[in-house]
Design a protein around this motif. Structure first.
Motif, PDB file in Angstrom:
ATOM      1  N   ALA A 298      77.743 -17.679 -41.589  1.00 39.28           N
ATOM      2  CA  ALA A 298      78.991 -17.078 -41.102  1.00 39.28           C
ATOM      3  C   ALA A 298      78.885 -15.559 -41.171  1.00 39.28           C
ATOM      4  CB  ALA A 298      80.178 -17.578 -41.916  1.00 39.28           C
TER       5      ALA A 298
ATOM      6  N   LYS B 248      80.724 -13.188 -40.386  1.00 44.61           N
ATOM      7  CA  LYS B 248      81.840 -12.334 -40.767  1.00 44.61           C
ATOM      8  C   LYS B 248      81.773 -11.935 -42.236  1.00 44.61           C
ATOM      9  CE  LYS B 248      85.730 -15.401 -42.003  1.00 44.61           C
ATOM     10  NZ  LYS B 248      85.502 -16.847 -41.834  1.00 44.61           N
TER      11      LYS B 248
ATOM     12  N   ASP C  72      77.106 -17.717 -36.889  1.00 43.28           N
ATOM     13  CA  ASP C  72      78.496 -17.731 -36.429  1.00 43.28           C
ATOM     14  C   ASP C  72      78.994 -16.319 -36.224  1.00 43.28           C
ATOM     15  OD1 ASP C  72      79.174 -20.356 -36.546  1.00 43.28           O
ATOM     16  OD2 ASP C  72      80.503 -20.173 -38.261  1.00 43.28           O
TER      17      ASP C  72
ATOM     18  N   HIS D  83      83.419 -18.044 -32.605  1.00 43.29           N
ATOM     19  CA  HIS D  83      84.762 -18.451 -33.006  1.00 43.29           C
ATOM     20  C   HIS D  83      85.794 -17.437 -32.547  1.00 43.29           C
ATOM     21  CE1 HIS D  83      83.757 -21.662 -35.856  1.00 43.29           C
ATOM     22  NE2 HIS D  83      82.635 -20.993 -36.047  1.00 43.29           N
TER      23      HIS D  83
ATOM     24  N   ARG E 234      88.226 -26.736 -32.130  1.00 41.46           N
ATOM     25  CA  ARG E 234      88.562 -26.586 -33.550  1.00 41.46           C
ATOM     26  C   ARG E 234      89.846 -27.350 -33.844  1.00 41.46           C
ATOM     27  NH1 ARG E 234      88.522 -21.369 -37.511  1.00 41.46           N
ATOM     28  NH2 ARG E 234      89.829 -22.271 -39.140  1.00 41.46           N
TER      29      ARG E 234
ATOM     30  N   HIS F  98      85.227 -29.393 -34.492  1.00 39.69           N
ATOM     31  CA  HIS F  98      85.049 -28.430 -35.566  1.00 39.69           C
ATOM     32  C   HIS F  98      86.243 -28.477 -36.511  1.00 39.69           C
ATOM     33  CE1 HIS F  98      85.081 -24.520 -37.550  1.00 39.69           C
ATOM     34  NE2 HIS F  98      83.808 -24.417 -37.258  1.00 39.69           N
TER      35      HIS F  98
ATOM     36  N   HIS G 296      87.450 -26.328 -40.220  1.00 38.36           N
ATOM     37  CA  HIS G 296      87.136 -25.406 -41.336  1.00 38.36           C
ATOM     38  C   HIS G 296      88.361 -25.397 -42.232  1.00 38.36           C
ATOM     39  CE1 HIS G 296      85.755 -21.844 -43.505  1.00 38.36           C
ATOM     40  NE2 HIS G 296      86.912 -21.262 -43.249  1.00 38.36           N
TER      41      HIS G 296
ATOM     42  N   SER H 116      88.231 -21.416 -48.083  1.00 36.17           N
ATOM     43  CA  SER H 116      87.167 -20.602 -48.640  1.00 36.17           C
ATOM     44  C   SER H 116      87.194 -20.610 -50.161  1.00 36.17           C
ATOM     45  CB  SER H 116      87.350 -19.175 -48.146  1.00 36.17           C
ATOM     46  OG  SER H 116      86.120 -18.623 -47.781  1.00 36.17           O
TER      47      SER H 116
ATOM     48  N   GLY I 226      82.734 -23.787 -43.294  1.00 33.85           N
ATOM     49  CA  GLY I 226      82.101 -23.184 -44.484  1.00 33.85           C
ATOM     50  C   GLY I 226      83.050 -23.243 -45.655  1.00 33.85           C
ATOM     51  N   GLY I 227      82.950 -22.252 -46.516  1.00 33.38           N
ATOM     52  CA  GLY I 227      83.905 -22.149 -47.614  1.00 33.38           C
ATOM     53  C   GLY I 227      83.365 -22.460 -48.993  1.00 33.38           C
ATOM     54  N   PHE I 228      82.067 -22.725 -49.117  1.00 34.54           N
ATOM     55  CA  PHE I 228      81.525 -23.063 -50.443  1.00 34.54           C
ATOM     56  C   PHE I 228      81.677 -21.878 -51.394  1.00 34.54           C
ATOM     57  CE2 PHE I 228      78.653 -25.464 -47.410  1.00 34.54           C
ATOM     58  CZ  PHE I 228      79.439 -26.614 -47.452  1.00 34.54           C
TER      59      PHE I 228
ATOM     60  N   GLU J 295      78.927 -23.988 -42.159  1.00 36.81           N
ATOM     61  CA  GLU J 295      78.936 -22.548 -41.878  1.00 36.81           C
ATOM     62  C   GLU J 295      79.155 -21.719 -43.141  1.00 36.81           C
ATOM     63  OE1 GLU J 295      81.046 -22.987 -37.510  1.00 36.81           O
ATOM     64  OE2 GLU J 295      82.336 -22.767 -39.250  1.00 36.81           O
ATOM     65  N   PRO J 296      78.240 -21.769 -44.088  1.00 40.42           N
ATOM     66  CA  PRO J 296      78.438 -20.958 -45.288  1.00 40.42           C
ATOM     67  C   PRO J 296      78.240 -19.467 -44.992  1.00 40.42           C
ATOM     68  CG  PRO J 296      76.298 -22.041 -45.366  1.00 40.42           C
ATOM     69  CD  PRO J 296      76.973 -22.521 -44.107  1.00 40.42           C
ATOM     70  N   GLY J 297      79.135 -18.648 -45.500  1.00 38.87           N
ATOM     71  CA  GLY J 297      78.971 -17.202 -45.407  1.00 38.87           C
ATOM     72  C   GLY J 297      78.844 -16.649 -46.813  1.00 38.87           C
ATOM     73  N   ARG J 298      79.963 -16.727 -47.539  1.00 35.83           N
ATOM     74  CA  ARG J 298      80.027 -16.213 -48.905  1.00 35.83           C
ATOM     75  C   ARG J 298      78.895 -16.737 -49.799  1.00 35.83           C
ATOM     76  NH1 ARG J 298      84.988 -15.114 -51.319  1.00 35.83           N
ATOM     77  NH2 ARG J 298      85.858 -16.253 -49.561  1.00 35.83           N
TER      78      ARG J 298
ATOM     79  N   TYR K  22      82.373 -10.210 -47.632  1.00 35.56           N
ATOM     80  CA  TYR K  22      83.752  -9.736 -47.462  1.00 35.56           C
ATOM     81  C   TYR K  22      84.036  -8.459 -48.240  1.00 35.56           C
ATOM     82  CZ  TYR K  22      83.842 -14.403 -45.597  1.00 35.56           C
ATOM     83  OH  TYR K  22      83.527 -15.524 -44.882  1.00 35.56           O
TER      84      TYR K  22
HETATM   85  C1  LIG Z   1      85.266 -17.673 -42.680  1.00 39.23           C
HETATM   86  C2  LIG Z   1      84.690 -18.842 -42.012  1.00 39.23           C
HETATM   87  C3  LIG Z   1      83.503 -19.390 -42.491  1.00 39.23           C
HETATM   88  C4  LIG Z   1      82.787 -18.891 -43.714  1.00 39.23           C
HETATM   89  O1  LIG Z   1      83.518 -19.031 -44.879  1.00 39.23           O
HETATM   90  P1  LIG Z   1      82.815 -18.734 -46.284  1.00 39.23           P
HETATM   91  O2  LIG Z   1      83.900 -18.888 -47.268  1.00 39.23           O
HETATM   92  O3  LIG Z   1      82.292 -17.343 -46.218  1.00 39.23           O
HETATM   93  O4  LIG Z   1      81.721 -19.724 -46.444  1.00 39.23           O
HETATM   94  C5  LIG Z   1      82.958 -20.447 -41.788  1.00 39.23           C
HETATM   95  N1  LIG Z   1      83.561 -20.944 -40.680  1.00 39.23           N
HETATM   96  C6  LIG Z   1      84.702 -20.431 -40.200  1.00 39.23           C
HETATM   97  C7  LIG Z   1      85.299 -21.005 -38.981  1.00 39.23           C
HETATM   98  C8  LIG Z   1      85.313 -19.372 -40.850  1.00 39.23           C
HETATM   99  O5  LIG Z   1      86.453 -18.885 -40.368  1.00 39.23           O
END
Ligand SMILES: *Cc1c(COP(=O)(O)O)cnc(C)c1O
Length: 471
Positions: A97, A99, A118, A141, A188, A239, A241, A244, A281-283, A324-327, A429
């Motif tokens: 992710a 962002k 993403d 997205h 979504r 999709h 989500h 987080s 995502g959101g782990f 979709e892990p970002g954090r 972030y």
């Molecule tokens: C923010 C977001 C993520 C990433 O979330 P993390 O908490 O950073 O893993 C993944 N998918 C979507 C659609 C998001 O909005």
């Protein structure tokens, strides 16, 4: 104020109950620092074989230090853990992710390591495309994409354009028709599951802006309209989500069950098999001792059994899944190095007092404390000290009393002007939410690896700040 486990001696501080009194205030808490961070022989922290004292000399402070080996190892670990756990099913793909933190170097690492990416705005898309990221592994997205953003994404040939509303179906379909392409889209779906940290709530209604509502019956209608527009839209999948900084798989279980229920309805009522399911995502990650994240392997195993079980119960062919892990990839890879300025001992009434340690950045490079009430940790980074620890609050240089970076942490009580302190887990972030509040230039991001430092995002200069001011 609770009595301190270390005894009456420490009873005059202002520490919150969750914050453990440190056995060794100079020690790195396991799990909190990127994998190559250690104390060098001179007491200064070292990351990727580079001393933070050298980093401060070379690029100044504040500086965000990205441990390249750590970032890439986490990215590959997610890729491998989910591929492994979902191999007996229909496989899994990981999309980083962007962002959470994106720049050209990161986009290239993510590409080289074989993950998808993403993006959620034209700007993030531009970074990815300029870095040469393969468009077919991009997912785009956004709850309110502009016409220009959709057009650019379709021209580039993104692998997945995630449609967020009923009216966006018509919009994307019209643009695709105009461009003479068939847009690869996902829908979504809002499942009514919202997860935060250790809890999730599942409600019938949703009061937020994202997605197409399952409970209102819009979701099935969205699939019907997308399939009806098959000359310009190819429905890749669904999709979801859910939030987080999530630590357990309960939220994913409820969300997966609900989306798979829709997959079943789509099959039974519209005769269409959904081939891909993106569970978002959101782990969660560890910002301090209150957090206990699961490993990618535990997450992958847990969620794969959920998906398998739910598909079995609904008599469905298991779709290929994506996450979709970002954090969880970017967060722990980076620490922010600050220089200490003013230090104030502030009386709180009675015996209580708090040491306010001001640093040369603040809410412009880390808004999470002010915005999300996040609890960060920190260490004295340039040296060790055997002076007894004091509870400190690390604050920035901005004109707000809410300009706090670390609300509560122990540092050696002799912390003083000219010291360096480092705040771990600032890779997600922080830079991506950075601002120029008070006309403070944004810090650089430097990647360290095998004893070498490379600036991947340079420090903003006064000229950069003034360049926009054309009046
Ligand atoms: C923010 C977001 C993520 C990433 O979330 P993390 O908490 O950073 O893993 C993944 N998918 C979507 C659609 C998001 O909005």
């Amino acid at each position: 104020m609770r009595a301190h486990e270390a005894g009456a001696l420490h009873g005059n501080d202002a520490s919150p109950s969750w914050l453990p009194y440190p056995a060794d205030v100079n020690a790195l808490l396991p799990g909190l620092w990127s994998q190559t961070t250690r104390r060098g022989a001179d007491g200064a922290l070292e990351v990727g074989g580079v001393s933070v004292a050298d980093i401060a000399r070379e690029v100044g402070t504040p500086a965000m230090i990205l441990d390249e080996a750590d970032f890439r190892a986490r990215a590959r670990r997610f890729r491998d853990a989910f591929a492994e756990a979902f191999r007996p099913l229909a496989g899994a793909d990981i999309y980083y992710a962007g962002k959470s933190f994106l720049c050209g170097a990161v986009a290239r690492w993510v590409d080289e390591d074989g993950l998808g990416l993403d993006v959620c705005t034209g700007g993030e898309l531009a970074v990815a495309l300029r870095a040469g990221f393969p468009a077919e592994r991009l997912a785009m997205h956004g709850n309110n994409k502009s016409e220009a953003e959709i057009r650019r994404a379709l021209q580039a040939g993104v692998g997945r354009l995630v449609i967020d509303s009923l009216d966006e179906i018509e919009q994307v379909s019209a643009i695709a028709a105009d461009l003479g392409v068939r847009a690869r889209v996902m829908l979504r779906i809002t499942t009514g599951v919202e997860a935060h940290t250790h809890e999730f709530i599942a409600t019938a209604h949703e009061d937020q802006k994202f997605g197409i509502s399952l409970s209102a019956g819009d979701a099935l209608e969205a699939v019907r309209r997308t399939l009806a527009a098959s000359s310009s839209l190819e429905l890749v999948g669904l999709h979801s989500h859910i939030g987080s900084q999530i630590f357990d798989v309960g939220g994913f279980e409820v969300a997966a069950r609900r989306v798979l229920g829709l997959v079943r309805e789509v099959r039974d009522e519209l005769g269409h098999e959904i081939a891909h399911l993106d569970l978002g995502g959101g782990f969660g990650v560890m910002y301090n001792t209150q957090h206990t994240p699961k490993s990618p392997e535990e997450l992958a195993t847990g969620i794969s059994s959920i998906v398998e079980k739910e598909c079995h119960e609904l008599d469905l062919t298991v779709p290929r899944v994506a996450f979709e892990p970002g954090r969880a990839i970017a967060g722990p890879s980076t620490q922010t190095l600050y220089g200490v300025g003013t230090v104030k001992d502030v009386a709180l009434g009675g015996p209580h007092h708090r040491l306010y340690v001001s640093v040369d950045g603040g809410m412009s490079d880390n808004i999470r404390t002010a915005l999300y009430d996040a609890d960060y940790s920190c260490l004295l980074a340039g040296r060790v000290s055997d002076v007894v620890p004091a509870v400190v609050r690390v604050v920035g240089k901005h004109c707000e009393s809410g300009d706090i970076v670390v609300k509560d942490e122990y540092l050696p009580a002799d912390v003083h002007r000219g010291d360096l302190i480092s705040v771990p887990v600032t890779g997600a972030y922080c830079y991506s939410l950075a601002s120029n509040y008070n006309h403070v230039p944004r810090p650089p991001v430097v990647a360290v690896r095998d004893g070498e430092l490379r600036t991947i995002v340079r420090r903003e200069t006064e000229d950069d700040l003034l360049a926009l001011d054309v009046g």
